[in-house]
Design a protein around this motif. Structure first.
Motif, PDB file in Angstrom:
ATOM      1  N   GLN A   6       0.932  -1.193  -0.045  1.00  0.00           N
ATOM      2  CA  GLN A   6      -0.002   0.032   0.124  1.00  0.00           C
ATOM      3  C   GLN A   6       0.873   1.225  -0.124  1.00  0.00           C
ATOM      4  O   GLN A   6       0.384   2.331  -0.720  1.00  0.00           O
ATOM      5  CB  GLN A   6      -1.006  -0.058   1.255  1.00  0.00           C
ATOM      6  N   GLN A   7       2.024   1.141   0.797  1.00  0.00           N
ATOM      7  CA  GLN A   7       2.768   2.358   0.927  1.00  0.00           C
ATOM      8  C   GLN A   7       3.455   2.727  -0.612  1.00  0.00           C
ATOM      9  O   GLN A   7       3.472   3.971  -1.064  1.00  0.00           O
ATOM     10  CB  GLN A   7       3.932   2.387   1.631  1.00  0.00           C
ATOM     11  N   VAL A   8       4.215   1.788  -1.052  1.00  0.00           N
ATOM     12  CA  VAL A   8       4.525   1.877  -2.457  1.00  0.00           C
ATOM     13  C   VAL A   8       3.623   2.221  -3.639  1.00  0.00           C
ATOM     14  O   VAL A   8       3.792   3.300  -4.485  1.00  0.00           O
ATOM     15  CB  VAL A   8       5.349   0.687  -2.914  1.00  0.00           C
ATOM     16  N   GLU A  21      16.048   0.027 -12.681  1.00  0.00           N
ATOM     17  CA  GLU A  21      15.106   0.074 -13.612  1.00  0.00           C
ATOM     18  C   GLU A  21      14.370  -1.319 -13.641  1.00  0.00           C
ATOM     19  O   GLU A  21      13.163  -1.354 -14.152  1.00  0.00           O
ATOM     20  CB  GLU A  21      15.955   0.368 -14.907  1.00  0.00           C
ATOM     21  N   LEU A  22      14.843  -2.540 -13.626  1.00  0.00           N
ATOM     22  CA  LEU A  22      14.509  -3.606 -13.786  1.00  0.00           C
ATOM     23  C   LEU A  22      13.338  -3.906 -12.666  1.00  0.00           C
ATOM     24  O   LEU A  22      12.298  -4.507 -12.774  1.00  0.00           O
ATOM     25  CB  LEU A  22      15.525  -4.767 -13.546  1.00  0.00           C
ATOM     26  N   ALA A  23      13.685  -3.455 -11.460  1.00  0.00           N
ATOM     27  CA  ALA A  23      12.720  -3.301 -10.408  1.00  0.00           C
ATOM     28  C   ALA A  23      11.563  -2.607 -10.461  1.00  0.00           C
ATOM     29  O   ALA A  23      10.305  -2.983 -10.368  1.00  0.00           O
ATOM     30  CB  ALA A  23      13.260  -3.019  -9.121  1.00  0.00           C
ATOM     31  N   GLU A  24      11.782  -1.545 -11.229  1.00  0.00           N
ATOM     32  CA  GLU A  24      10.417  -0.722 -11.591  1.00  0.00           C
ATOM     33  C   GLU A  24       9.563  -1.438 -12.661  1.00  0.00           C
ATOM     34  O   GLU A  24       8.346  -1.531 -12.597  1.00  0.00           O
ATOM     35  CB  GLU A  24      10.909   0.579 -12.266  1.00  0.00           C
ATOM     36  N   HIS A  25      10.400  -1.775 -13.456  1.00  0.00           N
ATOM     37  CA  HIS A  25       9.418  -2.895 -14.693  1.00  0.00           C
ATOM     38  C   HIS A  25       8.564  -4.010 -13.973  1.00  0.00           C
ATOM     39  O   HIS A  25       7.707  -4.322 -14.239  1.00  0.00           O
ATOM     40  CB  HIS A  25      10.298  -3.292 -15.572  1.00  0.00           C
ATOM     41  N   MET A  26       9.453  -4.421 -12.968  1.00  0.00           N
ATOM     42  CA  MET A  26       8.809  -5.794 -12.245  1.00  0.00           C
ATOM     43  C   MET A  26       7.592  -5.325 -11.362  1.00  0.00           C
ATOM     44  O   MET A  26       6.870  -6.411 -10.856  1.00  0.00           O
ATOM     45  CB  MET A  26       9.972  -6.517 -11.542  1.00  0.00           C
ATOM     46  N   GLY A  27       7.646  -3.906 -10.848  1.00  0.00           N
ATOM     47  CA  GLY A  27       6.725  -3.487  -9.850  1.00  0.00           C
ATOM     48  C   GLY A  27       7.211  -3.787  -8.392  1.00  0.00           C
ATOM     49  O   GLY A  27       6.336  -4.019  -7.685  1.00  0.00           O
ATOM     50  N   VAL A  28       8.419  -4.281  -8.266  1.00  0.00           N
ATOM     51  CA  VAL A  28       8.861  -4.476  -6.706  1.00  0.00           C
ATOM     52  C   VAL A  28       9.239  -3.060  -6.300  1.00  0.00           C
ATOM     53  O   VAL A  28      10.090  -2.323  -7.167  1.00  0.00           O
ATOM     54  CB  VAL A  28      10.292  -5.253  -7.142  1.00  0.00           C
ATOM     55  N   GLY A  29       9.044  -2.575  -5.152  1.00  0.00           N
ATOM     56  CA  GLY A  29       9.343  -1.552  -4.449  1.00  0.00           C
ATOM     57  C   GLY A  29      10.689  -1.282  -3.928  1.00  0.00           C
ATOM     58  O   GLY A  29      11.300  -2.329  -3.590  1.00  0.00           O
ATOM     59  N   ILE A  30      11.225  -0.195  -4.074  1.00  0.00           N
ATOM     60  CA  ILE A  30      12.592   0.084  -3.858  1.00  0.00           C
ATOM     61  C   ILE A  30      12.602   0.941  -2.580  1.00  0.00           C
ATOM     62  O   ILE A  30      11.790   1.792  -2.255  1.00  0.00           O
ATOM     63  CB  ILE A  30      13.538   1.112  -4.762  1.00  0.00           C
TER      64      ILE A  30
END
Length: 409
Positions: free
Chosen positions: A21-23, A400-409
């Protein structure tokens, strides 16, 4: 999904995209409290501009949030959405052969056309184009089921059953990759039943692989081990009797999948014994081949050896095994196999604390077969681990890959 309140749909798709929810709130420029109220139905979503922003963040058609049929996507990097899941489920719930028993048989597609479609689907899977495949599977399942029903009892009955058995296997493997394990097991189970009518022991052996894989994914490693070893023993070439490369390939893959199930159980002795048997099968096959769509051979055996090491928690051995694989042999394998292996090696690196290299392997796998990295739940877990344990900001490519995967940083 259609009958759900819009807030529940938002919550569902947020979960599918692995966003907290936060991301999710941060990407929308809203507060976590705002997201929570929307998902609980306390706050109404009555502005189309906000709906479109939510759809953009969730990477889906806004019509899905409204409970309507979406426009079909054409890109190949989408994973599987509930629309595809329900269409595949509906196709698996058909019983054309039983209907044909009582009524006139439907007019089927020609089997030569079906054979081409099935071969194309196999290649689509082995090139890890899961978005394309999940959209094609419902029709392919219906066509194969109709053909099997129409030719039942006739001269082409075995051929039609063989093709249907393959389509069930493709569906099972794809669904398992994308986290739909119950449906994967159902499709694999159907494949075993149909394979018996096809009168092809090797097809039945490959169907057993799919059942075993689905059982492992469901947390049922013990029965997976038993079924793989049982059928491997039945297909084992007799001593002194020449066997075909196809038979050695299916036999060897059954042993490898049995080893993977044993590794999940932590049974290193059984893993070692099964790999010894698979090594003999690989020697008999020679170079890596794709008989019965197994990609079996010496290199694929090493890929499984690395994967088993990861399951046993021996990350260093997995990395060492990877470094011992010749680049020429590795690059000759199909993209799904290579990207799958790089994901396994990334997991091994994470086990030994080398999260930087783990991230690099994920990026390398993404270059080979994006859907294998971006669509698999296990890859999301590895990426989350990499981000959590990286000191400071992650390197640009990993971020960038994490962003594409929808994994929050």
């Amino acid at each position: 999904m259609d009958e759900l309140p819009i807030g529940r749909r938002v919550a569902y798709w947020r979960g599918r995209r692995r966003l907290s929810q936060q991301v999710f709130a941060d990407r929308l420029g809203k507060s976590k409290s705002w997201v929570d109220k929307v998902e609980r139905g306390v706050r109404r979503l009555d502005k189309f501009s906000v709906l479109h922003e939510i759809a953009d963040v969730l990477q889906l058609d806004v019509q899905l949030l409204l409970g309507k049929d979406p426009e079909r996507r054409t890109d190949t990097l989408n994973c599987i959405d509930q629309v595809e899941v329900e269409e595949i489920r509906a196709a698996l719930e058909r019983y054309d052969s039983m209907s044909a028993y009582f009524d006139a048989r439907p007019e089927p597609r020609r089997l030569d056309e079906m054979r081409k479609s099935v071969s194309h689907a196999w290649l689509t899977y082995q090139y890890a184009r899961y978005g394309v495949l999940t959209r094609a599977l419902p029709k392919l399942l219906r066509d194969a089921q109709a053909a099997d029903a129409a030719y039942l009892g006739g001269d082409e009955s075995r051929t039609a059953a063989h093709l249907l058995g393959q389509v069930y296997q493709i569906a099972s493997s794809t669904l398992r990759k994308l986290g739909e394990h119950e449906l994967a097991w159902l499709a694999a189970d159907r494949s075993m039943a149909v394979s018996q009518r096809a009168d092809d022991p090797l097809l039945a052996g490959v169907a057993t692989l799919r059942v075993g894989n689905a059982l492992v994914a469901l947390g049922r490693a013990r029965p997976a081990l038993e079924v793989n070893v049982n059928i491997a023993n039945r297909l084992a070439p007799a001593p002194g009797v020449e066997a075909s490369p196809q038979r050695w390939s299916v036999y060897g893959m059954l042993l490898l999948q049995g080893a993977m199930a044993a590794a999940r159980l932590g049974d290193s002795a059984t893993v070692r014994d099964l790999f010894n048997g698979a090594e003999e099968a690989a020697r008999q096959v020679g170079d890596d081949q794709n008989h019965y769509w197994t990609s079996f051979g010496p290199t694929n055996l090493e890929l499984h050896r690395a994967a088993a090491a990861v399951e046993l928690g021996e990350g260093r051995q997995a990395v060492d095994t990877h470094e011992g694989i010749g680049p020429t042999e590795f690059n000759a394998l199909l993209p799904e196999r290579r990207a799958h292996h790089l994901l396994d090696v990334a997991r091994g690196c994470a086990q030994i604390g080398d999260v930087a290299r783990a991230g690099e392997f994920l990026v390398e796998g993404d270059r080979l077969a994006p859907s294998e990295i971006r669509c698999r739940p296990i890859a999301h877990e590895v990426m989350s681990d990499v981000l959590r344990r990286t000191r400071g900001a992650p390197p640009g490519q990993i971020a960038e890959l994490a962003e594409h995967m929808g994994v929050g940083i």
